[in-house]
Design a protein around this motif. Structure first.
Motif, mmCIF file in Angstrom:
data_model
loop_
_atom_site.group_PDB
_atom_site.id
_atom_site.type_symbol
_atom_site.label_atom_id
_atom_site.label_comp_id
_atom_site.label_asym_id
_atom_site.label_seq_id
_atom_site.Cartn_x
_atom_site.Cartn_y
_atom_site.Cartn_z
ATOM 1 N N GLY A 63 0.813 -1.213 0.000
ATOM 2 C CA GLY A 63 0.000 0.000 0.000
ATOM 3 C C GLY A 63 0.847 1.263 0.000
ATOM 4 O O GLY A 63 0.378 2.342 -0.364
ATOM 5 N N TYR A 99 -5.833 -1.646 -1.606
ATOM 6 C CA TYR A 99 -5.668 -0.403 -2.358
ATOM 7 C C TYR A 99 -4.612 -0.597 -3.433
ATOM 8 O O TYR A 99 -4.770 -0.177 -4.575
ATOM 9 C CB TYR A 99 -5.220 0.733 -1.434
ATOM 10 C CG TYR A 99 -6.280 1.220 -0.482
ATOM 11 C CD1 TYR A 99 -6.189 0.979 0.879
ATOM 12 C CD2 TYR A 99 -7.373 1.949 -0.950
ATOM 13 C CE1 TYR A 99 -7.156 1.433 1.761
ATOM 14 C CE2 TYR A 99 -8.343 2.412 -0.074
ATOM 15 C CZ TYR A 99 -8.231 2.144 1.279
ATOM 16 O OH TYR A 99 -9.191 2.595 2.155
ATOM 17 N N ASN C 533 -8.619 -2.940 14.252
ATOM 18 C CA ASN C 533 -7.640 -2.058 13.642
ATOM 19 C C ASN C 533 -7.592 -0.703 14.301
ATOM 20 O O ASN C 533 -6.741 0.116 13.981
ATOM 21 C CB ASN C 533 -7.934 -1.878 12.155
ATOM 22 C CG ASN C 533 -7.360 -3.025 11.381
ATOM 23 O OD1 ASN C 533 -6.458 -3.686 11.857
ATOM 24 N ND2 ASN C 533 -7.900 -3.263 10.205
ATOM 25 N N LYS C 591 -7.944 12.900 2.011
ATOM 26 C CA LYS C 591 -7.828 11.564 1.430
ATOM 27 C C LYS C 591 -7.126 10.627 2.412
ATOM 28 O O LYS C 591 -7.419 9.438 2.456
ATOM 29 C CB LYS C 591 -7.018 11.610 0.138
ATOM 30 C CG LYS C 591 -7.749 12.226 -1.024
ATOM 31 C CD LYS C 591 -6.954 11.982 -2.314
ATOM 32 C CE LYS C 591 -7.811 12.093 -3.529
ATOM 33 N NZ LYS C 591 -7.572 13.300 -4.313
ATOM 34 N N ASP C 594 -9.530 9.260 4.731
ATOM 35 C CA ASP C 594 -10.398 8.333 4.010
ATOM 36 C C ASP C 594 -9.815 6.927 3.942
ATOM 37 O O ASP C 594 -10.522 5.947 4.069
ATOM 38 C CB ASP C 594 -10.555 8.888 2.593
ATOM 39 C CG ASP C 594 -11.861 8.480 1.971
ATOM 40 O OD1 ASP C 594 -11.926 8.453 0.740
ATOM 41 O OD2 ASP C 594 -12.802 8.186 2.722
ATOM 42 N N VAL C 595 -8.511 6.824 3.697
ATOM 43 C CA VAL C 595 -7.948 5.502 3.406
ATOM 44 C C VAL C 595 -7.284 4.816 4.590
ATOM 45 O O VAL C 595 -7.024 3.624 4.533
ATOM 46 C CB VAL C 595 -6.924 5.557 2.237
ATOM 47 C CG1 VAL C 595 -7.585 6.032 0.964
ATOM 48 C CG2 VAL C 595 -5.724 6.415 2.592
ATOM 49 N N CYS C 596 -6.995 5.539 5.651
ATOM 50 C CA CYS C 596 -6.250 4.899 6.735
ATOM 51 C C CYS C 596 -7.097 3.829 7.423
ATOM 52 O O CYS C 596 -8.186 4.131 7.904
ATOM 53 C CB CYS C 596 -5.811 5.925 7.769
ATOM 54 S SG CYS C 596 -4.973 5.177 9.191
ATOM 55 N N PRO C 597 -6.601 2.587 7.498
ATOM 56 C CA PRO C 597 -7.391 1.540 8.159
ATOM 57 C C PRO C 597 -7.453 1.726 9.670
ATOM 58 O O PRO C 597 -8.223 1.064 10.343
ATOM 59 C CB PRO C 597 -6.641 0.246 7.827
ATOM 60 C CG PRO C 597 -5.575 0.588 6.864
ATOM 61 C CD PRO C 597 -5.349 2.056 6.936
ATOM 62 N N PHE C 598 -6.617 2.616 10.196
ATOM 63 C CA PHE C 598 -6.502 2.719 11.653
ATOM 64 C C PHE C 598 -7.024 4.030 12.208
ATOM 65 O O PHE C 598 -6.924 4.284 13.401
ATOM 66 C CB PHE C 598 -5.032 2.540 12.075
ATOM 67 C CG PHE C 598 -4.429 1.303 11.487
ATOM 68 C CD1 PHE C 598 -3.570 1.373 10.407
ATOM 69 C CD2 PHE C 598 -4.755 0.057 11.993
ATOM 70 C CE1 PHE C 598 -3.039 0.226 9.842
ATOM 71 C CE2 PHE C 598 -4.230 -1.092 11.452
ATOM 72 C CZ PHE C 598 -3.369 -1.010 10.371
ATOM 73 N N GLN C 621 0.265 2.991 12.432
ATOM 74 C CA GLN C 621 0.980 1.716 12.413
ATOM 75 C C GLN C 621 2.143 1.719 11.438
ATOM 76 O O GLN C 621 2.863 0.739 11.326
ATOM 77 C CB GLN C 621 0.011 0.588 12.000
ATOM 78 C CG GLN C 621 -1.216 0.498 12.877
ATOM 79 C CD GLN C 621 -0.877 -0.011 14.257
ATOM 80 O OE1 GLN C 621 -0.264 -1.052 14.395
ATOM 81 N NE2 GLN C 621 -1.263 0.733 15.282
ATOM 82 N N GLY C 622 2.289 2.775 10.669
ATOM 83 C CA GLY C 622 3.429 2.868 9.767
ATOM 84 C C GLY C 622 3.295 2.087 8.473
ATOM 85 O O GLY C 622 4.293 1.637 7.922
ATOM 86 N N CYS C 623 2.102 1.920 7.936
ATOM 87 C CA CYS C 623 1.961 1.160 6.706
ATOM 88 C C CYS C 623 2.247 1.991 5.472
ATOM 89 O O CYS C 623 2.700 1.467 4.464
ATOM 90 C CB CYS C 623 0.566 0.562 6.591
ATOM 91 S SG CYS C 623 -0.748 1.769 6.442
ATOM 92 N N GLY C 624 1.922 3.267 5.511
ATOM 93 C CA GLY C 624 2.242 4.122 4.371
ATOM 94 C C GLY C 624 1.161 4.245 3.323
ATOM 95 O O GLY C 624 1.394 4.835 2.267
ATOM 96 N N ILE C 625 -0.034 3.732 3.586
ATOM 97 C CA ILE C 625 -1.097 3.866 2.589
ATOM 98 C C ILE C 625 -1.386 5.342 2.349
ATOM 99 O O ILE C 625 -1.570 5.789 1.211
ATOM 100 C CB ILE C 625 -2.394 3.165 3.049
ATOM 101 C CG1 ILE C 625 -2.169 1.666 3.212
ATOM 102 C CG2 ILE C 625 -3.519 3.397 2.050
ATOM 103 C CD1 ILE C 625 -3.365 0.948 3.820
ATOM 104 N N VAL C 627 0.639 7.747 2.590
ATOM 105 C CA VAL C 627 1.733 8.361 1.843
ATOM 106 C C VAL C 627 1.524 8.175 0.356
ATOM 107 O O VAL C 627 1.720 9.087 -0.446
ATOM 108 C CB VAL C 627 3.081 7.726 2.257
ATOM 109 C CG1 VAL C 627 4.226 8.360 1.517
ATOM 110 C CG2 VAL C 627 3.275 7.854 3.753
ATOM 111 N N ALA C 628 1.085 6.976 -0.020
ATOM 112 C CA ALA C 628 0.873 6.692 -1.438
ATOM 113 C C ALA C 628 -0.398 7.356 -1.949
ATOM 114 O O ALA C 628 -0.603 7.456 -3.151
ATOM 115 C CB ALA C 628 0.792 5.182 -1.674
ATOM 116 N N THR C 629 -1.261 7.803 -1.045
ATOM 117 C CA THR C 629 -2.521 8.397 -1.455
ATOM 118 C C THR C 629 -2.465 9.917 -1.519
ATOM 119 O O THR C 629 -3.142 10.535 -2.320
ATOM 120 C CB THR C 629 -3.639 7.977 -0.470
ATOM 121 O OG1 THR C 629 -3.651 6.561 -0.378
ATOM 122 C CG2 THR C 629 -4.991 8.463 -0.928
#
Lengths: 156, 321, 655
Positions: A63, A99, C533, C591, C594-598, C621-625, C627-629
Motif C-alpha cells: 500500500g 488499495y 484495527n 484523502k 479516508d484511506v487509513c485503516p486505523f 501503524q506505519g503502513c504508508g497507505i 503516503v501513497a494516497t
C-alpha cells in the motif's frame, strides 16, 4: 525450511541458461516487509538459486507503493520492475494491499501505453511461507526481462 | 437552444435578486466575437451578458473551490454541462465543495465546438464565430470566411458523450436531451491502441519533447486542487526534476494522470489548455477506459460513489497472479 | 555525514560466496563513508564491540551493517548503536546473506558485485535517515466494556481482578445477555442461570466494576489510552437509588407489554423487571405501553411503590467518562426467520417457534413453567420436529455463514424434549451437517441419537403447512433418497445468529470495521482475533462472529489479557516509524483520513484557523497507505520516505 534438490536444480538451470547468457539488465523488486521480503528470506535460507540481476527495495506494505515510483524506476533506467506483497486478505495492515491491487492493475494496464513492453512490469503476491514460489516468480520475471534485453525508451 | 440562454439568465437573475447567491459563474462574451469566456455575474446587468452556445466549452466548476473559499461563506451559482457536472460530482464525492452553498444550474448539451478544428482551416486569426443551427460561420479580421457543419466541429469527446444531461443540478435550463444507452465507446483511442509499445514510445517522445512545463493543464483541471503545493513543483519527494526534458515532461504528466485517476471525468479542459497541443485527452481517456474495463467505474457519475483508487472491494476481479 | 560500514562474514555463510573483505574495501570508497571493515560474526560480542568502538572513536553519525536479513538482527544492531550513543534509527542493514550469498553460490564474482551494490543501496538509504524518537503518552487505565453478556462479564471480571477499574455499559436494564435467557447449556446440561447468575452478582459486587445498565454509548472521542466517552443513561422513569426490586409495581400494573426476555412467548407489564435474578434488579417503565404516558391515566405503580421510587419526570442523562481501552462485547440477536421463510409459514403458524422461544418454554422460570405444550391448543406434543440451518448456511436469505451453535443447541433441546415430554415422544431433527467441534460435543450429539432416540434426518425442509390440526413438515431424507413428511405437533426453528441490533452504528462511532453481516472485524483473523484495527478497541464474544459460550468466555479472557498488555505501563511508547504530515503543504483534502485503516490521521485546527491533517502518533501503524494516497506527497513515512526509496532505486540502477 528444507531445500528440495529439485528446486535447487531448477533455479540453477534457469540461472545458467537464460540470464547469464543474456545481456546485462537491471531489475528492481519492491517487496513488502511482512510477507514477500520474508518469503525471499525463506528462499535464501533454503538456498534456492535465483538470477543475479535484481535488487530488492523493502517497503512496509505494498500500500506504500505509489505507481509513480514504478515510473520513476523506469525513468532512472530499470529494465524491469517487480512488486510483491501479501496475498489480498492477509495484509499485515489489513487493507494496504487491497488499495495497492487496484493501483497496480491500473499501472499494469497503462505501462504498455506509455511505450514500455508489458513484460517489464509484474505485480504478484508471495507470502512469508512461499519461498519456492518466490524463486519461481523472480526467476520467471528476470528471465523474461533478460530476453527483452535492456530497455531502450525515448519517452520515459 | 437559445431558450436555454434565456432560462439561464432568468434563473441567475432570480437567484441573485432573492439573495440566494452572491455570485453566478457562467459563460459570457469573450475577447472577440469568436470566443466565450467564464464570467462572474453579481448583478442583473452582468446577468444579461450570460450566454449559452456551442462555444461554451469551459468547465466552470474549476472556479468553485477558490470562489467558495473566499469569502468563506460565499454562496455561488454555477452553470454546468453534463461533463462539467461530473466534475462537480467528483468534487462532492470528496467533500471538496459545500453543496449547501452551491446553486447548480444544469445545462443539457449536445456538444461544444473544438476551436482547433476551426483555426486549422485558416492562416490568420479567427475573430468571429457565429452559430446558426447546424451551420457555423468563421471569419478572420481580414474578412476571410468559411462555413462548417457543426457536428463535424465538435470536440472528440462530445462524439462519445454518455452524460449530456447534468448528473446533479438544482434547476435545469430547458429540456433534457436523449441519453445514449449501452456501454461506453472510445473512438478517440482506436488509432492509439493499434500502435505497438515501441510505436507509442516514439509518439510520446515526439509530443512530450514539446512540453514546456507551463502547468496550464494542471491549472485548467477542475479536480486538481493542490495548486502551489503540487508535487510537480516540489523538490521533495523528487518525483519530477527541474530539467525540462522529455522523460521528466512525461513523468510530470504521469503525476497528473495518476493523481486524477478515478476522479477524471473526461472534461478535456487539460487538452484544450495545452499551448503545444499535446494529446492529453488521449492519455486521460486511456486511463479512464482501463478503469472502466477493470471495475466498470466511471468517475463523477454518482455522488455516493468513492473515487476508484480510494476504495476497494474484497473481491476485485484482478490481481490473481 | 560520517558513515561506518561493517561487512559480515557470518562464518562462511556469507564469506563462502561473497568476498566480504573486497566489499569492505570497495565500500570505503563511497561518498561519506569514513570507516569500512569486515567482521567474522558481527552480531556476536566482538562484532558489536567493534561497531560501538568505531562510533565512539570515529564519531560516526550513520551505520550500515551488511549481513543477514533485518528480520534476524535489525533489532539487535539498533540496540547496539543506541548503547554507543547513536540514535537507533540512523542505522540500516544490507541483506547480503539471504538475498545474496545464499542464493548465488554459483558465481563468486557476481555474488560479490551484487553484495557491493546492496551495500551501496543501504548507504544511500542511511544517508537520508533522520534521528527518530519514540513518543510517550500518558495512559488512562480505566476500561470500558460495552455489553454485559457472558463475554463482557468475563472480561470485566478478569480486568477487575487484575486491579483495573472497569465500567460495563449495558443497553438492557439487566446484565446477562442471551445466556440469561437460556434454560440449559450444552454439552453438560448445566442450568444456564445457575452458572451465570453468580458471575453477574460477582460483577455487581466487585469493587472495581461499575455497571451502568439501561445505558448506551452516545459518542466516543479520543484515541487509545485517552478515550472520552459520552454514555447515555436512559430514563427508566424509576429512581434506581430508591427501587428495591420488590416487583409490587409489576403485579399491580394494568398495562401489558411484549416480553422481550421471554422472546415474545408471553406478555409482561409496562413497568417490569426482566427476570427475578436480574442484576441490577430495578424496574423500568416502557413508556410506549404505559397508560400514564399514552393516555394520562393510572399511576398505580406510583401509589403502590413502598420505596417511592417512581419518577415520571425522569430524563435521559449523558455522562462523560474517560477510558484507556474499550472492549466491545455486544453479543448477538436471533435471526428473524419469520420475515424470511414464507415457506415455513412466515410466523403465521402458531406451533412453529424459534429456538430461543423454545428455550424459554423449556425453562422452569419461563412463561409455561417449563411445560412443553403446543401454542395452538396447549396440549403436550407427541411429535416435535427441529429444523436446523434456519437463517444459516443459506444464500437465499443472505446468510451464507454457519452460526456455530445451532447443531448443539438443537441436540440439547431434542434431549430436553424427551425428558420433559417423555421418551416416547417422537423427536426429529432435519439437518444438513452436524457441527459438533467442541470438547464433548460429538459425544453429546451421539447421545441424543443413541440414548435418547432422537431421529436425525439428513435433508432440508421445503415446506411447513397446517393440516388437520398438525403441522406437516415436508422434507427430504437424502441418505435414503426419499421425500419425507412428518405430521408434527410442534416445530422448532434452529434460528441462526445475527449481530446485535445497532451493531453497525456502534462500530461507526467506535471507528471499527464490520462485515456485511454487522459482525465486527478483528485485526487479523488468525493472529489478532480480539483486537481491532482501531488501537485500544478490543472485541470479545459473539459480536465478532457466532460462537458458543466456552469460546466466548475463552476469548473474553484473551481480550482481557490484551487489554492488560496495553495498559500494563503508565505511558504508551509509540514506534517512531510512523507517518507525519508537513502541514505547511497539506491542502486539507482528507484523502489520508479516508484511506487509513486505523483512523490515525485527524483534522487538526491550527492557530491561524486553517484545518490540516495530523497523524496521531500513538495510533499510526506505519503502513504508508496515506503516503501513497496523498496527492501533495506531504505525508512522509519515517524510515521509508519516498526520497529514500528513489535514492535506493537510483543507486541500484547506476552502472
Amino acid at each position: 525450511m528444507v531445500a528440495s534438490a529439485q528446486n535447487k536444480e531448477a533455479g540453477s538451470a534457469a540461472v545458467s541458461e537464460g540470464v547469464v547468457q543474456g545481456r546485462p539488465i537491471k531489475v528492481v523488486a519492491i517487496l513488502c516487509n511482512w510477507c514477500s521480503y520474508a518469503g525471499a528470506d525463506g528462499a535464501g535460507t533454503a538456498r534456492l538459486s535465483q538470477p543475479h540481476d535484481f535488487r530488492i527495495v523493502r517497503v512496509p506494505c505494498t500500500g506504500r507503493v505509489d505507481p509513480l515510483l514504478v515510473f520513476k524506476a523506469f525513468e532512472k533506467g530499470a529494465d524491469g520492475v517487480l512488486i510483491s506483497g501479501c496475498h489480498p486478505g492477509d495484509c499485515h495492515y489489513s487493507e494496504g494491499n487491497y488499495y495497492a491491487r487496484r493501483k497496480f492493475e491500473l499501472l499494469r494496464r497503462m505501462v504498455p501505453h506509455l511505450g514500455i513492453e508489458p513484460e517489464r512490469f509484474h505485480y504478484t503476491w508471495v507470502s512469508a511461507s512461499e519461498a519456492a514460489r518466490w524463486q519461481e516468480v523472480v526467476t520467471t520475471f528476470v528471465t523474461g526481462v533478460a530476453e527483452l534485453g535492456p530497455r531502450e525508451g525515448r519517452a520515459l | 437552444m437559445s431558450d436555454r440562454q434565456a432560462i439561464i439568465r432568468e434563473l441567475a437573475r432570480e437567484a441573485l435578486a432573492e439573495g440566494r447567491i452572491d455570485c453566478f459563474v457562467g459563460w459570457g462574451p469573450g475577447y472577440d466575437g469568436s470566443q466565450v469566456i467564464p464570467v462572474f455575474a453579481k448583478d442583473a446587468a452582468e446577468v444579461e451578458e450570460l450566454q449559452w452556445n456551442p462555444l461554451c466549452h469551459h468547465n466552470l466548476t474549476m472556479f468553485l473551490k477558490r470562489k467558495m473559499a473566499e469569502p468563506a461563506d460565499a454562496r455561488i451559482g454555477v452553470c454546468v454541462k453534463g461533463c462539467d457536472s461530473r466534475t462537480l460530482v467528483a468534487l462532492l464525492q470528496e467533500g471538496l465543495v459545500d453543496r449547501e452553498r452551491l446553486y447548480i444550474v444544469g445545462v443539457p448539451c449536445d456538444g461544444v465546438i473544438d476551436r482547433r478544428k476551426i483555426d486549422r482551416e485558416f492562416a490568420a486569426e479567427v475573430v468571429e464565430v457565429g452559430v446558426n443551427g447546424d451551420t457555423v460561420v468563421a471569419r478572420t479580421a481580414a474578412g476571410a470566411e468559411k462555413h462548417f457543419d457543426r457536428p463535424a466541429l465538435l470536440l472528440d469527446q462530445c462524439a462519445a458523450c454518455r452524460f449530456p444531461n447534468p448528473r446533479v443540478a438544482d434547476d435545469i435550463a430547458g429540456d433534457t436531451v436523449p441519453e445514449p444507452e449501452g456501454e461506453p465507446v472510445w473512438p478517440a483511442l482506436e488509432e492509439f491502441e493499434s500502435l505497438s509499445p515501441a510505436e507509442k514510445d516514439g509518439l510520446l517522445a515526439a509530443v512530450f519533447s514539446s512540453c514546456i512545463r507551463c502547468f496550464a493543464c494542471i491549472h485548467a483541471c477542475p479536480v486538481c486542487y493542490c495548486w502551489d503545493q503540487c508535487v510537480n513543483r516540489s523538490r521533495t519527494p523528487a518525483l519530477v526534476g527541474q530539467r525540462v526534458e522529455t522523460p521528466e515532461n512525461l513523468m510530470f504528466q504521469l503525476v497528473h494522470i495518476f493523481h486524477v485517476a478515478g476522479r477524471c471525468p473526461s472534461c478535456g479542459a487539460c487538452d484544450r489548455a495545452c499551448p503545444v497541443e499535446i494529446p492529453l485527452y488521449l492519455l486521460h481517456q486511456k486511463m479512464n477506459k482501463e478503469l472502466y474495463d477493470m471495475l466498470g467505474f466511471e468517475a463523477g457519475v454518482n455522488v455516493d460513489d468513492r473515487p476508484a483508487l480510494q476504495a476497494f472491494n474484497l473481491d476485485d476481479p484482478f490481481g490473481q497472479g | 555525514m560520517r558513515i561506518g560500514v561493517f561487512i559480515c562474514h557470518c562464518g562462511t555463510n556469507i564469506a563462502g560466496t561473497v568476498d566480504s573483505r573486497a566489499v569492505a574495501e570497495r565500500a570505503a570508497e563511497l561518498k561519506d563513508v569514513v570507516h569500512s571493515e569486515d567482521l567474522i560474526y558481527t552480531c556476536a560480542e566482538p562484532g558489536q564491540a567493534a561497531i560501538q568502538r568505531a562510533i565512539k572513536e570515529l564519531g560516526l553519525t550513520r551505520v550500515v551493517v551488511a549481513a543477514c536479513s533485518p528480520h534476524m538482527h535489525e533489532v539487535t544492531f539498533r540496540r547496539c548503536v543506541e548503547d554507543a550513543g547513536l540514535n537507533p534509527w540512523l542505522f540500516e542493514m544490507a541483506n547480503i546473506r539471504e538475498h545474496c550469498s545464499w542464493i548465488h553460490a554459483d558465481d563468486m564474482q557476481k555474488a560479490t558485485d551484487k553484495a557491493y551494490e546492496i551495500v551501496k543501496m543501504a548507504v544511500a538509504k542511511v544517508r537520508m535517515a533522520e534521528p527518530l524518537f519514540s513518543e510517550e503518552v500518558d495512559v488512562n487505565k480505566d476500561v470500558l466494556v460495552i455489553g454485559g453478556g457472558v463475554a463482557g462479564i468475563q472480561t470485566a471480571l478478569d480486568l477487575a481482578d487484575a486491579g483495573l477499574r472497569v465500567t460495563i455499559v449495558e443497553r438492557q436494564s439487566t446484565i446477562g445477555g442471551i445466556m440469561a435467557q437460556l434454560d440449559k447449556t450444552f454439552p453438560t446440561i448445566d442450568c444456564s442461570a445457575c452458572i451465570l447468575t453468580p458471575r453477574m452478582v460477582d460483577a455487581a459486587h466487585h469493587e472495581n466494576i461499575t455497571i451502568m445498565a439501561y445505558s448506551e454509548i452516545d459518542r466516543v472521542a479520543g484515541y487509545v489510552g485517552n478515550f472520552k466517552v459520552d454514555i447515555r443513561r436512559k430514563a427508566a422513569m424509576v429512581d434506581w437509588t430508591k427501587c428495591i426490586g420488590c416487583e409490587l409495581c409489576m403485579q399491580r400494573c394494568p398495562s401489558r407489554a411484549p416480553d422481550v426476555f421471554n422472546s415474545g412467548l408471553a406478555e409482561t407489564k409496562a413497568i417490569y423487571i426482566p427476570f427475578p435474578q436480574a442484576v441490577p434488579k430495578r424496574a423500568v417503565i416502557q413508556t410506549d405501553y404505559c397508560r400514564w404516558f399514552q393516555q394520562g391515566k393510572c399511576r398505580v405503580c406510583e401509589r403502590v411503590c413502598p420505596a417511592g421510587a417512581i419518577d415520571y419526570e425522569q430524563k435521559d442523562e449523558i455522562v462523560q467518562r474517560d477510558f484507556g481501552a474499550v472492549v466491545v462485547a455486544t453479543g448477538l440477536d436471533v435471526f428473524p426467520w419469520e420475515d424470511h421463510y414464507p415457506q415455513y409459514g412466515g410466523g403465521e403458524i402458531p406451533d412453529v417457534i424459534s429456538g430461543l422461544q423454545y428455550e424459554r418454554m423449556l425453562n422452569a422460570s419461563g412463561p409455561t413453567g417449563g411445560h412443553v405444550h403446543r401454542l395452538s391448543n396447549h396440549e403436550e406434543p407427541k411429535t416435535v420436529v427441529f429444523i436446523q440451518c434456519v437463517g444459516s448456511r443459506d444464500e437465499s436469505v443472505g446468510r451464507p455463514y454457519c452460526s456455530s451453535v445451532c447443531c448443539m443447541y438443537t441436540a440439547k433441546q431434542a434431549i430436553l424434549t424427551k425428558s420433559h415430554c417423555g421418551m416416547d415422544t417422537e423427536v426429529y431433527v432435519f439437518y444438513i451437517d452436524i457441527r459438533a467441534t467442541g470438547k464433548g460435543y460429538e459425544e453429546f450429539v451421539k447421545r441424543a441419537q443413541t440414548e435418547f432416540g432422537v431421529k436425525y434426518v439428513r435433508g432440508r425442509v421445503s415446506k411447513l403447512y397446517e393440516e388437520e390440526g398438525k403441522v406437516i413438515v415436508r422434507g427430504v431424507d437424502t441418505l435414503l433418497g426419499n421425500q419425507v413428511e412428518v405430521p408434527a405437533d410442534l416445530v422448532v426453528m434452529a434460528s441462526g445468529i445475527v449481530c446485535a441490533e445497532g451493531a453497525p452504528s456502534l462500530a461507526q462511532s467506535l471507528n471499527i470495521s464490520y462485515d456485511e453481516f454487522g459482525f465486527f472485524k478483528e485485526s487479523h483473523p488468525k493472529l489478532r482475533p480480539v483486537e481491532t484495527n482501531t488501537a485500544g478497541v478490543f472485541l470479545a464474544g459473539a459480536c465478532q462472529s457466532p460462537k458458543d459460550i466456552p469460546t466466548s468466555v475463552a476469548q473474553a479472557s484473551g481480550t482481557a489479557a490484551k487489554v492488560l498488555v496495553l495498559l500494563a505501563k503508565d505511558k504508551l511508547k509509540t514506534s517512531p516509524q510512523i507517518a507525519t504530515v508537513d502541514q505547511s503543504r497539506c491542502v486539507s483534502c482528507w484523502k489520508c483520513i479516508d484511506v487509513c485503516p486505523f483512523s490515525a490521521p485527524e483534522k487538526q485546527e491550527l492557530r491561524d484557523g486553517s484545518v490540516k491533517s495530523h497523524v496521531i502518533e500513538t495510533v499510526c501503524q506505519g503502513c504508508g497507505i496515506c503516503v501513497a494516497t496523498c496527492p501533495v506527497n506531504c505525508i512522509s513515512l519515517k524510515g521509508f520516505t519516498t526520497d529514500s526509496l528513489i535514492d535506493q532505486i537510483e543507486e541500484a540502477l547506476l552502472t
